[in-house]
Each structure stands twice: as structure tokens, then as C-alpha cells.
Design a protein around this motif. Sequence first.
Motif, mmCIF file in Angstrom:
data_model
loop_
_atom_site.group_PDB
_atom_site.id
_atom_site.type_symbol
_atom_site.label_atom_id
_atom_site.label_comp_id
_atom_site.label_asym_id
_atom_site.label_seq_id
_atom_site.Cartn_x
_atom_site.Cartn_y
_atom_site.Cartn_z
ATOM 1 N N TYR A 180 -5.413 -1.273 5.083
ATOM 2 C CA TYR A 180 -4.855 -2.134 4.639
ATOM 3 C C TYR A 180 -5.514 -2.581 3.429
ATOM 4 O O TYR A 180 -6.720 -2.717 3.444
ATOM 5 C CB TYR A 180 -4.819 -3.409 5.758
ATOM 6 N N ARG A 234 -9.996 -4.490 13.464
ATOM 7 C CA ARG A 234 -10.264 -4.094 11.979
ATOM 8 C C ARG A 234 -11.379 -4.144 11.535
ATOM 9 O O ARG A 234 -12.367 -5.044 11.820
ATOM 10 C CB ARG A 234 -9.218 -5.290 11.458
ATOM 11 N N TRP A 267 -2.343 -10.162 2.834
ATOM 12 C CA TRP A 267 -2.719 -8.853 3.208
ATOM 13 C C TRP A 267 -1.220 -8.055 3.048
ATOM 14 O O TRP A 267 -0.226 -8.463 3.012
ATOM 15 C CB TRP A 267 -2.948 -8.850 4.730
ATOM 16 N N ARG A 312 -9.232 -1.115 7.604
ATOM 17 C CA ARG A 312 -8.661 -0.335 8.501
ATOM 18 C C ARG A 312 -8.764 -0.623 9.922
ATOM 19 O O ARG A 312 -9.878 -1.198 10.242
ATOM 20 C CB ARG A 312 -9.317 1.340 8.170
ATOM 21 N N GLN A 317 0.847 -4.435 4.198
ATOM 22 C CA GLN A 317 1.592 -3.976 5.438
ATOM 23 C C GLN A 317 0.951 -2.811 5.942
ATOM 24 O O GLN A 317 0.831 -2.538 7.217
ATOM 25 C CB GLN A 317 2.956 -3.737 5.291
ATOM 26 N N GLY A 318 -0.114 -2.149 5.222
ATOM 27 C CA GLY A 318 -0.538 -0.995 5.833
ATOM 28 C C GLY A 318 0.106 0.245 5.677
ATOM 29 O O GLY A 318 1.141 0.258 5.211
ATOM 30 N N CYS A 364 -2.497 0.354 -3.705
ATOM 31 C CA CYS A 364 -2.029 -1.112 -3.408
ATOM 32 C C CYS A 364 -1.588 -1.863 -4.809
ATOM 33 O O CYS A 364 -2.320 -2.316 -5.625
ATOM 34 C CB CYS A 364 -3.360 -1.763 -2.756
ATOM 35 N N TRP A 401 -10.517 -3.168 1.185
ATOM 36 C CA TRP A 401 -9.664 -2.443 1.992
ATOM 37 C C TRP A 401 -10.276 -2.417 3.431
ATOM 38 O O TRP A 401 -11.428 -2.448 3.211
ATOM 39 C CB TRP A 401 -9.772 -0.800 1.453
ATOM 40 N N GLU A 442 0.931 -1.349 0.026
ATOM 41 C CA GLU A 442 0.050 0.232 -0.006
ATOM 42 C C GLU A 442 1.036 1.110 -0.023
ATOM 43 O O GLU A 442 2.015 1.235 0.550
ATOM 44 C CB GLU A 442 -0.929 0.157 1.265
#
Length: 126
Positions: A96, A46, A116, A39, A118-119, A22, A37, A6
Motif C-alpha cells: 500500500y 501492516r 491510503w 505492506r 487500495q493496495g 502510486c 509504502w 498503486e
Amino acid sequence: QVQLVESGGGSVQAGGSLRLSCVASGGYIFSSYYMGWFRQALGKEREGVAAIDTVGVLKVHADSVKGRFTISRDNAKNTLYLQMNSLKPDDTAIYYCAAASRGSWYLVKASEYSYWGQGTQVTVSS
């Protein structure tokens, strides 16, 4: 192996905009995966923000972001996007991206997604 990276996070004032990206890599076929997506705010669980089908036609957005955020994808570029407008302090979180090969992707539940990133941090100040 699926890799998701991301970018695009940052600090903005309330009412501002950001576009998250992303990029997917790892030798898999991006266009065969449903994408989402999520968060996670500090001290909170999450939560799902938005999800999109493999061809970019069917989209789901959480009620909390509906009308302000838009998910999209460019399969030719192996890239998922999240356009975020009219940002609020409550939108502050780590964002994420995630990929799902099957299942109930449209529920935008973390358990339905296998891969996923890493954010990226988004901070909205009032």
C-alpha cells in the motif's frame, strides 16, 4: 479528496525485481505530502516499508528491506515509486502507498498516515 492508486505488483521468483508505482490525484498538492509504502502479509499486521519527505531527499527504509528496496518520487508526475530488487518469499504481501500531511512520517507507522491506496499484490515464489 486524496486518491492514491498503486500498480506494478505481480508474481516473481526469488531474486527477481519489481517496481511499484502510486499515482496521486484528487486536486491536492502531491509535493506537500510525505509519502510511504506499507505492506501486509496474510495473517500479519501492516508494517512500514519505506518513507520519503516532500522533496525526495530524506528517505527511510525498514531494516528488512534496506539495500534491496528504494523509495523515490516524481512530484512533476504526482507519482511515488518503490523499486524492489533481490525479492524474497518473505516479501510476499499486499503493498500500500500512503500519504501524510504532517507528523512523524519518518517513523513509517500506519497511524501517522491519513490517506491510503487500495493496495497491489506482490507474490514471490522460491
